[in-house]
Each structure stands twice: as structure tokens, then as C-alpha cells.
Design a protein around this motif. Sequence first.
Motif, mmCIF file in Angstrom:
data_model
loop_
_atom_site.group_PDB
_atom_site.id
_atom_site.type_symbol
_atom_site.label_atom_id
_atom_site.label_comp_id
_atom_site.label_asym_id
_atom_site.label_seq_id
_atom_site.Cartn_x
_atom_site.Cartn_y
_atom_site.Cartn_z
ATOM 1 N N LYS A 52 0.970 -1.340 -0.254
ATOM 2 C CA LYS A 52 0.047 0.393 -0.237
ATOM 3 C C LYS A 52 0.847 1.223 -0.275
ATOM 4 C CE LYS A 52 -4.055 -2.424 2.430
ATOM 5 N NZ LYS A 52 -5.454 -2.125 2.203
ATOM 6 N N THR A 53 2.394 0.778 -0.213
ATOM 7 C CA THR A 53 3.034 2.353 -0.012
ATOM 8 C C THR A 53 3.856 2.656 -1.137
ATOM 9 O OG1 THR A 53 2.910 2.316 2.642
ATOM 10 C CG2 THR A 53 4.706 3.998 1.893
ATOM 11 N N LEU A 54 4.802 3.600 -1.316
ATOM 12 C CA LEU A 54 5.267 3.604 -3.105
ATOM 13 C C LEU A 54 5.868 4.718 -2.159
ATOM 14 C CD1 LEU A 54 6.513 2.609 -5.897
ATOM 15 C CD2 LEU A 54 4.568 4.296 -6.325
ATOM 16 N N LEU A 55 7.075 4.819 -3.073
ATOM 17 C CA LEU A 55 8.413 6.011 -2.280
ATOM 18 C C LEU A 55 8.836 6.373 -4.017
ATOM 19 C CD1 LEU A 55 10.286 7.765 -0.531
ATOM 20 C CD2 LEU A 55 11.502 6.229 -0.487
ATOM 21 N N LEU A 69 -5.438 3.980 1.009
ATOM 22 C CA LEU A 69 -5.650 3.324 2.653
ATOM 23 C C LEU A 69 -7.582 3.916 1.856
ATOM 24 C CD1 LEU A 69 -4.184 6.034 4.828
ATOM 25 C CD2 LEU A 69 -4.020 3.642 5.071
ATOM 26 N N GLY A 70 -7.727 1.992 1.646
ATOM 27 C CA GLY A 70 -9.460 1.623 1.510
ATOM 28 C C GLY A 70 -9.623 2.465 0.080
ATOM 29 N N PHE A 102 -9.676 10.508 -3.395
ATOM 30 C CA PHE A 102 -10.892 9.102 -3.360
ATOM 31 C C PHE A 102 -12.094 8.519 -3.395
ATOM 32 C CE2 PHE A 102 -12.390 13.398 -0.992
ATOM 33 C CZ PHE A 102 -13.747 13.118 -1.304
ATOM 34 N N ASN A 103 -12.796 7.992 -4.271
ATOM 35 C CA ASN A 103 -13.557 7.551 -4.557
ATOM 36 C C ASN A 103 -15.250 7.250 -3.639
ATOM 37 O OD1 ASN A 103 -12.454 7.165 -7.045
ATOM 38 N ND2 ASN A 103 -11.858 5.171 -6.541
#
Length: 190
Positions: free
Chosen positions: A94-97, A138-139, A189-190
Motif C-alpha cells: 500500500k506504500t510507494l516511495l 488507505l481503503g 478518493f472514490n
Amino acid sequence: DKASFIVSGRRTYIDALITPFIDANSSFGGSRYFFYDLNGRLDWDLDNGQSLYVSGYYGDDAFDFSSPNTEFKTTVTWGNRIISAGYEKILNSKTLLKINGSYTKYNFGFLGSQDDFELEVNSQITDYRLKPELTIELGNHQLKTGFSYIFHDISPNNSSAEQGETIFDLGEQQQFYSHEGAFYLSDEFN
């Protein structure tokens, strides 16, 4: 399956194609214009969800004119150079740098002369940039945060002039520096 690259280039030949159709004694007899540019990019896939890239651009335009009836001549050139490099690492699902750095330079030059008088004007803008960014899922939300820093080096309208052995004092060469920074946080966000 680890690396890829692309290289491309182009140049106009309007100067070569049009010259036979222009009378050398006409007002445009001593003129020519062309531009060219080169592009390149190299990508590497590293182990453990990491990747690197390096890209570059180099391009110039040039215009020349010399009057067949007078001793007036002028050359005008302008162009850009860009080098950019980046690093990406997937920290988890869930995390990209991302980290990106770049160097850009714009040049402008004018040279004009008539008889034994010559005037030259040069300008350039050089930027150095660093931009790290973190993307977090996040969701239904995609958060992006990071900062950007740019160092500007500007040399505007630096001129010189001479006639024969006489060199004119047009003042001190100018150079200015500035810093630009930003911090950001976005939520898509959706």
C-alpha cells in the motif's frame, strides 16, 4: 527483462531545402533557420520492487541572417538541456516511495554586427530540483505527500559590445539566485 532504453533525434532541413529557391541578392539571401533535438531514456528494474530511470533532452534553435547589401549580420540561438533521474521503491502493498531530481538549463544568445561594431547578449536560467513523494493507499483513499525544492540560477541579458579595439563598458554581468520550496498533501478518493 531488467532494462529498457529509447533514443530519438530530429533536425529540420528547411535551411538546406529552401536555399536553392532564394536569390542570394534578395533581402533574405543570407538567412537560414534550423532546429534539432535529442531525447533519451534508460529504465532499470531492480530487485525488491525497486526501479531507476535516467532521461535527458538536448535541443537548440538557430537563426542566422547576413545582408548581402550591407555588412549587417546576426545570429540568434536558443535551447534547452534537461537531465532527470528517479528512483521508486514499493515499501509494501500500500506504500510507494518516489524520489526525482532534475537539472534544466535554458540558453538564449544574440550576436549582431555591422562593419566593425559587434554586440552580444546572453541569458540563461538554470534550475536544480529535488522532489521526494510518498503514496499511501488507505481503503478508498490515495494519499500523496512530499516536498519540492528548486534552486534557481538566473543570468539575464548579460551584454558585451566592441568596435575595433574599443570595448564598451555595459556594466557588471548579472547573476541572481533564488530558492523555491513547497510541501504538499493530497487525498484522492472514490
